[in-house]
Write an enzyme that holds these catalytic residues in place. Structure first.
Site, PDB file in Angstrom:
ATOM      1  N   TYR A   1      -5.741   1.057   7.947  1.00 11.16           N
ATOM      2  CA  TYR A   1      -7.161   1.463   8.418  1.00 11.16           C
ATOM      3  C   TYR A   1      -7.935   2.619   7.537  1.00 11.16           C
ATOM      4  O   TYR A   1      -8.865   3.273   8.160  1.00 11.16           O
ATOM      5  CB  TYR A   1      -6.636   2.241   9.879  1.00 11.16           C
ATOM      6  CG  TYR A   1      -5.748   1.606  10.756  1.00 11.16           C
ATOM      7  CD1 TYR A   1      -6.547   1.059  11.924  1.00 11.16           C
ATOM      8  CD2 TYR A   1      -4.512   1.248  10.969  1.00 11.16           C
ATOM      9  CE1 TYR A   1      -5.976  -0.021  12.806  1.00 11.16           C
ATOM     10  CE2 TYR A   1      -3.864   0.417  11.881  1.00 11.16           C
ATOM     11  CZ  TYR A   1      -4.626  -0.316  12.693  1.00 11.16           C
ATOM     12  OH  TYR A   1      -4.282  -0.992  13.786  1.00 11.16           O
TER      13      TYR A   1
ATOM     14  N   ASP B   1       7.575   5.383   8.755  1.00  8.19           N
ATOM     15  CA  ASP B   1       7.055   4.900   9.758  1.00  8.19           C
ATOM     16  C   ASP B   1       5.860   5.616  10.035  1.00  8.19           C
ATOM     17  O   ASP B   1       5.845   6.750   9.855  1.00  8.19           O
ATOM     18  CB  ASP B   1       7.838   4.719  10.829  1.00  8.19           C
ATOM     19  CG  ASP B   1       7.366   3.633  11.910  1.00  8.19           C
ATOM     20  OD1 ASP B   1       7.542   2.610  11.477  1.00  8.19           O
ATOM     21  OD2 ASP B   1       7.078   3.827  13.029  1.00  8.19           O
TER      22      ASP B   1
ATOM     23  N   GLY C   1       1.033  -1.299   0.153  1.00 11.95           N
ATOM     24  CA  GLY C   1      -0.021   0.088  -0.090  1.00 11.95           C
ATOM     25  C   GLY C   1       0.706   1.231  -0.015  1.00 11.95           C
ATOM     26  O   GLY C   1       0.834   2.187  -0.782  1.00 11.95           O
TER      27      GLY C   1
HETATM   28  P1  ITT Z   1       7.115  -1.072   6.470  1.00 16.97           P
HETATM   29  O1  ITT Z   1       7.629  -0.992   7.957  1.00 16.97           O
HETATM   30  O2  ITT Z   1       7.950  -2.400   5.793  1.00 16.97           O
HETATM   31  O3  ITT Z   1       7.456   0.106   5.833  1.00 16.97           O
HETATM   32  P2  ITT Z   1       4.617  -1.726   7.567  1.00 16.97           P
HETATM   33  O4  ITT Z   1       3.165  -1.724   7.118  1.00 16.97           O
HETATM   34  O5  ITT Z   1       5.061  -2.807   8.943  1.00 16.97           O
HETATM   35  O6  ITT Z   1       5.829  -1.828   6.498  1.00 16.97           O
HETATM   36  P3  ITT Z   1       4.834   0.469   9.733  1.00 16.97           P
HETATM   37  O7  ITT Z   1       5.493  -0.383  10.791  1.00 16.97           O
HETATM   38  O8  ITT Z   1       4.996   1.803   9.529  1.00 16.97           O
HETATM   39  O9  ITT Z   1       4.786  -0.293   8.343  1.00 16.97           O
HETATM   40  O10 ITT Z   1       3.099   0.306  10.143  1.00 16.97           O
HETATM   41  C1  ITT Z   1       2.336   1.224   9.451  1.00 16.97           C
HETATM   42  C2  ITT Z   1       0.937   0.736   9.791  1.00 16.97           C
HETATM   43  O11 ITT Z   1      -0.092   1.944  10.059  1.00 16.97           O
HETATM   44  C3  ITT Z   1       0.360   0.162   8.653  1.00 16.97           C
HETATM   45  O12 ITT Z   1       0.427  -1.414   8.771  1.00 16.97           O
HETATM   46  C4  ITT Z   1      -1.254   0.352   8.437  1.00 16.97           C
HETATM   47  O13 ITT Z   1      -1.784  -0.311   9.324  1.00 16.97           O
HETATM   48  C5  ITT Z   1      -1.027   1.774   9.324  1.00 16.97           C
HETATM   49  N1  ITT Z   1      -0.862   2.753   8.385  1.00 16.97           N
HETATM   50  C6  ITT Z   1      -0.048   4.001   7.897  1.00 16.97           C
HETATM   51  N2  ITT Z   1      -0.103   4.404   6.916  1.00 16.97           N
HETATM   52  C7  ITT Z   1      -1.509   4.244   6.618  1.00 16.97           C
HETATM   53  C8  ITT Z   1      -2.487   4.786   5.366  1.00 16.97           C
HETATM   54  O14 ITT Z   1      -1.863   5.709   4.585  1.00 16.97           O
HETATM   55  N3  ITT Z   1      -3.723   4.146   5.578  1.00 16.97           N
HETATM   56  C9  ITT Z   1      -3.983   3.464   6.459  1.00 16.97           C
HETATM   57  N4  ITT Z   1      -3.350   2.980   7.142  1.00 16.97           N
HETATM   58  C10 ITT Z   1      -1.974   3.309   7.200  1.00 16.97           C
END
Ligand code: ITT
Length: 205
Positions: free
Chosen positions: A161, A69, A11
Site C-alpha cells: 500500500y 506480520d 518487499g
Molecule cells: P508473509 O506472511 O510471508 O511475511 P505477506 O505479504 O502475506 O507475507 P502479511 O500477512 O503480514 O504478509 O501481510 C502484510 C500486508 O500488509 C502486505 O501484503 C502489504 O499489503 C501490507 N504491508 C505490510 N507492510 C507494508 C509496507 O511496508 N508497505 C506497504 N504495504 C505493507
C-alpha cells in the site's frame, strides 16, 4: 549463527536485508530452504500472527526464526484492512519481485474513502515482529508509521500500500521515498530497531 527471516513477501525481504545487519548473524530466507510448508495465519492480531509464523517456521527448520506480520489500519474503516491487508480485495496477494505494489487492494481502499475529507483519512502501517526458537517465543516488538490516505496512488517504490500512505511531514507518499528514507522511519524499521539490541544481547550471552 544462522537465523531465518521467514517471509514470502519480496518487499519485506528487501527491507529486512537493509535493516538487519548484525556481524555474527548469517540471515537465511525461505528461498534458501530446499522446501518448506507455508504456515497459515490463523490469529486475530498482528502479534498473534507474527508468533504463529515465527514458531511454525522455527519448528519446521530447527532454526531461530524472525517473522513479520504487518498491514494498514485506516481509521475511517474502523482499522480495516488490518490483519487482512494482504487479502483485502479477495485472494491473498503474493508480493514477488515482478509485482510488489498492491494495485487491487490500494484501489479498493481509495474507493471506500471517496469523498472522505483529509482530516478523516488518518491511517498507519503497523508491524509486529516475533523472534522464536524451535521451543519458544524469544522476543516480540512492534512499530507504527502514521500518515493519511492520499486521494490517488503516487510513486512506484516500495510495495503493498506504499503509493497511498501520504506522510505529511515528508510531503510525499511512502512509494515516493527512496528505500533508505522509508527504512529510516517506517513501522518495520522501528520494530527491527527494537529487536536488534535484544537479539544482540542474547547472542553475546
Ligand atoms: P508473509 O506472511 O510471508 O511475511 P505477506 O505479504 O502475506 O507475507 P502479511 O500477512 O503480514 O504478509 O501481510 C502484510 C500486508 O500488509 C502486505 O501484503 C502489504 O499489503 C501490507 N504491508 C505490510 N507492510 C507494508 C509496507 O511496508 N508497505 C506497504 N504495504 C505493507
Amino acid at each position: 549463527m544462522k537465523i531465518l527471516v521467514a517471509t514470502t513477501n519480496s518487499g519485506k525481504k528487501r527491507e529486512f536485508q537493509a535493516l538487519l545487519n548484525i556481524p555474527e548473524v548469517e540471515w537465511l530466507s525461505l528461498s534458501d530452504l530446499p522446501e518448506f510448508q507455508e504456515v497459515e495465519e490463523t490469529g486475530n492480531t498482528f502479534a498473534e500472527n507474527a508468533s504463529i509464523k515465527a514458531c511454525g517456521y522455527a519448528k519446521q527448520t530447527g532454526l531461530w526464526t524472525v517473522a513479520d506480520d504487518s498491514g494498514l489500519e485506516i481509521d475511517a474503516l474502523d482499522g480495516a484492512p488490518g490483519i487482512h491487508s494482504a487479502r483485502f480485495s479477495g485472494t491473498h496477494k503474493v508480493h514477488d519481485d515482478k509485482q510488489l505494489i498492491d494495485h487491487e487492494n490500494t484501489e479498493k481502499a481509495l474507493a471506500l474513502l471517496e469523498g472522505v475529507p483529509n482530516e478523516k483519512r488518518t491511517a498507519r502501517f503497523r508491524c509486529c515482529l516475533c523472534l522464536a526458537s524451535p521451543d519458544e517465543v524469544l522476543a516480540q516488538t512492534d512499530g507504527v508509521f502514521e500518515g493519511i490516505i492520499s486521494t490517488e496512488k503516487r510513486g512506484t517504490n516500495g510495495f503493498g500500500y506504499d503509493p497511498i500512505l501520504y506522510i505529511p511531514e515528508k510531503g510525499k507518499t511512502v512509494a515516493q521515498m527512496q528505500s533508505y528514507e522509508k527504512n529510516s522511519i517506517s513501522h518495520r524499521a522501528k520494530a527491527v530497531m527494537k529487536l536488534k539490541p535484544i537479539l544482540e544481547k542474547m547472542l553475546r550471552k
